[in-house]
Design an enzyme around this catalytic site. Structure first.
Site, mmCIF file in Angstrom:
data_model
loop_
_atom_site.group_PDB
_atom_site.id
_atom_site.type_symbol
_atom_site.label_atom_id
_atom_site.label_comp_id
_atom_site.label_asym_id
_atom_site.label_seq_id
_atom_site.Cartn_x
_atom_site.Cartn_y
_atom_site.Cartn_z
ATOM 1 N N HIS A 115 0.816 -1.220 0.000
ATOM 2 C CA HIS A 115 0.000 0.000 0.000
ATOM 3 C C HIS A 115 0.851 1.273 0.000
ATOM 4 C CE1 HIS A 115 0.423 -0.141 4.520
ATOM 5 N NE2 HIS A 115 0.433 1.161 4.367
ATOM 6 N N ASP A 136 0.326 -7.665 1.549
ATOM 7 C CA ASP A 136 0.705 -6.259 1.678
ATOM 8 C C ASP A 136 2.232 -6.096 1.674
ATOM 9 O OD1 ASP A 136 0.245 -3.539 1.787
ATOM 10 O OD2 ASP A 136 0.157 -3.467 3.969
ATOM 11 N N GLY A 146 3.296 6.787 7.818
ATOM 12 C CA GLY A 146 4.680 6.931 7.388
ATOM 13 C C GLY A 146 5.574 5.838 7.933
ATOM 14 N N ASN A 147 5.138 5.190 9.045
ATOM 15 C CA ASN A 147 5.874 4.042 9.587
ATOM 16 C C ASN A 147 5.683 2.789 8.737
ATOM 17 O OD1 ASN A 147 5.684 5.426 12.664
ATOM 18 N ND2 ASN A 147 7.439 4.098 12.279
ATOM 19 N N SER A 148 4.639 2.781 7.909
ATOM 20 C CA SER A 148 4.342 1.606 7.093
ATOM 21 C C SER A 148 5.539 1.204 6.244
ATOM 22 C CB SER A 148 3.148 1.883 6.177
ATOM 23 O OG SER A 148 1.968 2.022 6.921
ATOM 24 N N ALA A 200 0.357 -1.210 9.882
ATOM 25 C CA ALA A 200 -0.937 -0.611 10.205
ATOM 26 C C ALA A 200 -0.971 -0.103 11.633
ATOM 27 C CB ALA A 200 -2.061 -1.627 9.998
ATOM 28 N N LEU A 224 -8.766 -11.998 -11.712
ATOM 29 C CA LEU A 224 -9.900 -12.086 -12.627
ATOM 30 C C LEU A 224 -9.453 -11.877 -14.062
ATOM 31 C CD1 LEU A 224 -12.898 -10.199 -10.951
ATOM 32 C CD2 LEU A 224 -12.656 -12.651 -11.361
ATOM 33 N N GLY A 225 -8.393 -11.107 -14.250
ATOM 34 C CA GLY A 225 -7.892 -10.855 -15.605
ATOM 35 C C GLY A 225 -8.602 -9.719 -16.296
ATOM 36 N N ILE A 226 -9.038 -8.728 -15.515
ATOM 37 C CA ILE A 226 -9.712 -7.572 -16.107
ATOM 38 C C ILE A 226 -9.089 -6.277 -15.579
ATOM 39 C CG2 ILE A 226 -11.899 -8.855 -16.213
ATOM 40 C CD1 ILE A 226 -12.815 -6.912 -13.881
ATOM 41 N N LYS A 227 -9.377 -5.193 -16.261
ATOM 42 C CA LYS A 227 -9.151 -3.853 -15.721
ATOM 43 C C LYS A 227 -10.511 -3.187 -15.640
ATOM 44 C CE LYS A 227 -4.422 -3.115 -17.358
ATOM 45 N NZ LYS A 227 -3.512 -2.250 -18.187
ATOM 46 N N GLY A 228 -10.696 -2.382 -14.597
ATOM 47 C CA GLY A 228 -12.019 -1.799 -14.429
ATOM 48 C C GLY A 228 -12.026 -0.562 -13.563
#
Length: 384
Positions: A132, A162, A235-237, A254, A292-296
Site C-alpha cells: 500500500h 501487503d 509513514g511508519n508503514s 498498520a 480475474l484478468g480484467i481492468k475496471g
C-alpha cells in the site's frame, strides 16, 4: 515536775517527727533527676535514629522486594539503554517517497505525493516495504539515513500479504538480520524504526509485543499480524519491527486509529514477509495468487453511473486482459456485482473475496449488462 517531763517528751517527739519528714523529702530528689535524665536521653536517641533512617532511605528507591526481610535480595529498578542496539540497525531502515498520477473531472490530471518506510533486505539494494506504500506509484525514491536519495525500481508486489519489493542500484548496503517471528512471546520488548508523518525519517520508538497472530482486516483483506504498543504513525508503514537482539521480526503495516485509540499497532511477521519477498524477487509473483484478468473502474455513485451510462453499482469492466477473461463471455461495459454469491461492488470487497481462492479454480460472476443480469463462469489465472 511531771508537767516539765511531759513537755520535754512532747518536744522530743516533735523534733523526731520533723527530722523524719525532712529525711523523706530529701530522699525524693535523686529519683526525679534520674527520671528526667532518662526521658531526655531516650528522646535524643529516637531523634538521631529517625535522622539516620531518613538519610539511608534517600540512597535508593526500592520498587520490588522479595517476601523476606533479607536486604541482599532487594532489586532496584534500572533504565534499559537501547542506544547500542539502535546504532546497529537504524541504517538498515530507509525512507520511501512516491508520486501517483490521478485524474478527476474537475481538476483533470494531478500528482499525489506519498511517503512510507522500507527495510534493506540485501546488501545489493533489495528493499522490503508495504504494497500500500507504493501501490499505483509512477515514481519511487528511496532516501538512506546519510541523506543520499536514489530512484527505485518496483520489482514485484503482492496485495494479499501487503508486501512489495523495490530495488536501488547501490552495493554494500547495511542489510537487516532476520529474526524468527515464530519464537516471539507476548510481553517481549521490541523496537520500531521508520519515517512517521513522512518527514521524520529514522525515528525510533519501543514497546512490547502485545499479541501474536491477531486477525485483522485491512482494506478488505484478512491478515494475521503481530500486535504491539510501540508508537506507530502514518509513514511508519514498511518500516522495521526489531527485537532487542537487533533482529528484524516484523514489517510494520498498520495502526488502529480513532477517538481515544492509542498504543495499538500491527506488523507482518517476518517469517511470512520474508517468504513472500523471496518469491517476489525470484519469480516476480507469489505462487497461487488468483486474478480475474480484467481492468475496471469502481462505480459507487449516481454521478459515476451517469457518466458510464450504467444502471448498477459495481466493478465496470473496461478491459479484458487474460485469455481466461476473454473466453469467459465477459464484455467491456459489464458491471460485476457478485462473485460466488458474495457482494463485490467495490475493489476492496473484490480483493477480499478473491483472496479466498487459488489460481486454477473456477468462480461464478454475477454481471449487470444493461437491464439484464448475466451469470459468467471464469477460471482464475495465476497473478503475475
Amino acid at each position: 515536775m511531771d508537767e516539765q517531763r511531759e513537755e520535754v517528751q512532747n518536744e522530743n517527739i516533735e523534733n523526731n517527727t520533723t527530722e523524719t519528714v525532712k529525711t523523706k523529702k530529701t530522699s525524693k530528689k535523686p529519683l526525679i533527676l534520674y527520671l528526667a535524665f532518662t526521658i531526655i536521653l531516650s528522646t535524643v536517641c529516637s531523634f538521631i535514629s529517625v535522622k539516620i533512617a531518613l538519610k539511608e532511605s534517600k540512597k535508593q528507591v526500592v520498587v520490588y522486594q522479595q517476601p523476606q526481610s533479607n536486604t541482599e535480595n532487594v532489586q532496584v529498578s534500572t533504565e534499559n539503554d537501547i542506544s547500542s542496539i539502535v546504532e546497529k540497525i537504524v541504517n538498515s531502515v530507509v525512507e520511501v517517497y512516491t508520486e501517483t498520477v490521478s485524474y478527476s473531472t474537475f481538476y483533470g490530471e494531478y500528482v499525489n505525493e506519498g511517503a512510507g518506510s522500507g527495510v534493506i533486505y540485501s546488501t545489493d539494494g533489495y528493499i522490503i516495504t508495504n504494497n500500500h506504500v507504493i501501490e499505483k506509484a509512477t515514481s519511487i525514491k528511496v532516501t538512506l539515513t546519510n541523506g543520499e536519495q536514489y530512484d527505485a525500481e518496483l520489482i514485484a508486489t503482492d496485495n494479499v500479504s501487503d508486501i512489495a519489493v523495490i530495488k536501488i542500484n547501490v552495493d554494500n548496503l547495511p542489510a537487516v538480520v532476520l529474526g524468527n517471528s515464530d519464537n516471539l512471546k507476548v510481553g517481549q520488548y521490541c523496537i520500531a524504526i521508520g519515517n512517521p508523518l513522512g518527514t521524520l525519517g529514522g525515528t525510533v520508538t519501543n514497546g512490547i509485543i502485545s499479541a501474536l497472530s491477531r486477525e485483522v482486516t485491512i482494506d478488505g483483506q484478512k491478515m494475521n499480524l503481530l500486535q504491539t504498543n510501540t508508537a506507530i504513525n502514518p509513514g511508519n508503514s514498511g518500516g522495521g519491527l526489531f527485537n532487542y537482539n537487533g533482529e528484524l521480526i516484523g514489517i510494520v503495516n498498520a495502526k488502529s486509529g480513532g477517538t481515544n485509540i492509542e498504543g495499538i499497532g500491527f506488523a507482518i511477521p517476518i517469517n511470512y514477509a520474508a517468504t513472500i519477498a523471496k518469491e517476489l524477487i525470484e519469480k516476480g509473483y507469489v505462487e497461487g495468487r488468483p486474478q480475474l484478468g480484467i481492468k475496471g473502474t469502481e462505480i459507487n455513485s449516481i454521478q459515476q453511473a451517469w457518466n458510464y451510462s450504467v444502471n448498477s453499482y459495481g466493478i465496470y469492466v473496461s478491459e479484458l486482459v487474460t485469455d481466461s477473461a476473454k473466453n469467459s463471455g465477459l464484455q467491456i461495459g459489464d458491471i460485476i456485482t457478485m462473485l460466488n454469491n458474495e457482494d463485490v461492488t467495490t475493489f476492496e470487497k473484490l480483493k477480499g473475496v478473491l483472496s479466498q481462492y487459488q489460481a486454477g479454480e473456477t468462480v461464478e460472476l454475477t454481471v449487470a449488462r444493461g437491464k439484464d443480469t448475466v451469470i459468467i463462469k471464469l477460471m482464475l489465472e495465476q497473478k503475475k
